[in-house]
Design a protein around this motif. Structure first.
Motif, short mmCIF file in Angstrom:
data_model
loop_
_atom_site.label_atom_id
_atom_site.label_comp_id
_atom_site.label_asym_id
_atom_site.label_seq_id
_atom_site.Cartn_x
_atom_site.Cartn_y
_atom_site.Cartn_z
N LEU A 8 0.83 -1.19 0.00
CA LEU A 8 0.00 0.00 0.00
C LEU A 8 0.87 1.25 0.00
O LEU A 8 1.99 1.24 0.52
N VAL A 9 0.33 2.30 -0.59
CA VAL A 9 0.99 3.61 -0.55
C VAL A 9 0.08 4.55 0.21
O VAL A 9 -1.09 4.72 -0.14
N LEU A 10 0.60 5.17 1.26
CA LEU A 10 -0.16 6.09 2.09
C LEU A 10 0.43 7.49 1.96
O LEU A 10 1.62 7.69 2.18
N GLN A 24 6.94 4.09 1.05
CA GLN A 24 5.54 3.73 0.91
C GLN A 24 4.63 4.68 1.69
O GLN A 24 3.43 4.68 1.48
N VAL A 25 5.20 5.45 2.60
CA VAL A 25 4.43 6.48 3.30
C VAL A 25 5.03 7.83 2.92
O VAL A 25 6.20 8.08 3.14
N ARG A 26 4.21 8.69 2.33
CA ARG A 26 4.71 9.97 1.86
C ARG A 26 4.04 11.10 2.62
O ARG A 26 2.81 11.17 2.70
N GLU A 72 -3.89 4.51 -4.37
CA GLU A 72 -3.20 4.94 -3.16
C GLU A 72 -4.21 5.46 -2.14
O GLU A 72 -5.36 5.75 -2.46
N CYS A 73 -3.76 5.60 -0.91
CA CYS A 73 -4.60 6.12 0.18
C CYS A 73 -4.15 7.53 0.55
O CYS A 73 -2.95 7.86 0.46
N ILE A 74 -5.09 8.34 0.97
CA ILE A 74 -4.82 9.71 1.40
C ILE A 74 -5.28 9.86 2.84
O ILE A 74 -6.41 9.50 3.18
N ILE A 75 -4.40 10.36 3.69
CA ILE A 75 -4.72 10.56 5.10
C ILE A 75 -4.79 12.06 5.40
O ILE A 75 -3.85 12.81 5.11
N LEU A 76 -5.91 12.49 5.97
CA LEU A 76 -6.11 13.88 6.37
C LEU A 76 -6.49 13.91 7.84
O LEU A 76 -7.36 13.15 8.29
N LEU A 77 -5.85 14.78 8.60
CA LEU A 77 -6.24 14.98 9.99
C LEU A 77 -7.39 15.98 10.04
O LEU A 77 -7.31 17.05 9.43
N ALA A 78 -8.45 15.65 10.78
CA ALA A 78 -9.67 16.44 10.69
C ALA A 78 -10.16 16.95 12.04
O ALA A 78 -11.33 17.33 12.17
N ASP A 79 -9.29 16.99 13.05
CA ASP A 79 -9.75 17.47 14.36
C ASP A 79 -9.11 18.79 14.77
O ASP A 79 -9.23 19.19 15.93
#
Length: 326
Positions: A144-146, A170-172, A195-202
């Motif tokens: 996986l690519v994050l 693999q983590v960018r 690929e997966c996209i991580i967003l912080l939302a708090d």
């Protein structure tokens, strides 16, 4: 909408510690492991615990909500030590000391299946637990690519160190000040690549604190950024909540579905966005009660002081608490 007081926001908090000091901690971890490092970290935490009254005060506001009982000095100490432990684990994950076999994570299979279908996923995270566990999850096979989208204004020193110890691409980490149309196009292409996209939302982003959702969270109104929820909706990919937690049984990576990624007609988008926010807050609030010491927002999150309403953070019948003199 009134603009929050910048002095009370996380983005205006000066990053503590020196680069050389942080670098020394990384070297100690590399050669001695976390058990050598932890006593040193405890000393560092002690210094900040003693000298930063505002951090203790804001920790107290949160813990009064999460614990629903009088907050003790031990609670405040445990909260800050949990933060330090999360930083140590973050270093360990990037250095390969924590690997996939060390982290229980059933969601990895689902993300891998989405990639096989040529689909990516949007992951809405929070400052709960340790999102760096994602590195440990994908490290062993690189399947996986994050892509972690983050605001780096108050973490530049730590990110600089991480660049020096990370040997896995693999983590960018994609550092942005705001999400522009060009950024959105780039993110869409990543999703199209599986690929997966991580967003912080708090937290409200430092460059855009005037646009926010206000919603009840742990019994009080709180502000959450608009961007991550609208972006997750418009990108049209499955949406999940994910974080890494320390439990009595070891490291655990949690992934909960928030949205199915179906396209929403324009006239229904606002309602769908609010539903996505509601799903997100339901998961986050449950985790704050279940793992109260592992949520790390050491600032005036509920605007208690800005509204002159700090007493509202105290449960009924518990108007006296440690650090009340501060």
């Amino acid at each position: 909408m009134t603009k929050p007081d910048d002095a009370s926001q996380w983005s205006s908090m000066r990053e503590g510690g020196s680069y050389l000091g942080m670098r020394l901690l990384v070297l100690l971890y590399r050669f001695g492991g976390r058990w050598l490092l932890r006593p040193i970290v405890a000393l560092v935490v002690s210094w900040f615990f003693i000298t930063r009254a505002h951090t203790r005060r804001h920790s107290r506001y949160y813990l009064q909500r999460a614990l629903a009982r009088p907050v003790t000095w031990r609670d405040l100490w445990q909260h800050q030590m949990a933060f330090a432990d999360a930083l140590v684990d973050r270093v360990g994950a990037w250095m390969g000391k924590i690997r996939r076999q060390n982290v229980a994570f059933s969601g990895h299979t689902l993300l891998a299946q989405l990639k096989q279908q040529g689909r990516g996923a949007v992951i809405l995270g929070a400052h709960m637990g340790n999102l760096e566990m994602c590195r440990a999850v994908v490290e062993s096979d690189g399947s996986l690519v994050l892509n972690v989208i983050l605001h780096n204004r108050n973490t530049r020193k730590f990110n600089r160190i991480m660049d020096g110890v990370n040997n896995n691409n693999q983590v960018r980490l994609i550092q942005v000040e705001d999400i522009s149309p060009a950024t959105a196009m780039q993110l869409q292409q990543m999703l199209n690549n599986g690929e997966c996209i991580i967003l912080l939302a708090d937290r409200l982003p430092p460059g855009n604190q005037e646009r926010f959702f206000e919603a009840p969270f742990m019994g009080s109104p709180a502000r959450f950024p608009v961007g991550p929820f609208w972006l997750a909706l418009l990108l049209g990919a499955p949406v999940f909540y994910m974080t890494g937690l320390r439990t009595p049984d070891g490291h655990y990576a949690l992934m909960e579905p928030l949205g199915d990624g179906q396209r929403v007609p324009r006239q229904q988008r606002e309602a769908a966005c609010l539903q996505l926010l509601n799903n997100y807050l339901g998961v986050l609030e449950k985790l704050c009660y279940q793992y109260p010491y592992q949520w790390f927002n050491f600032y005036d999150f509920w605007q208690d002081e800005a509204r002159g309403d700090s007493a509202s953070a105290t449960p009924a019948g518990n108007q006296k608490s440690v650090d009340a003199q501060e």
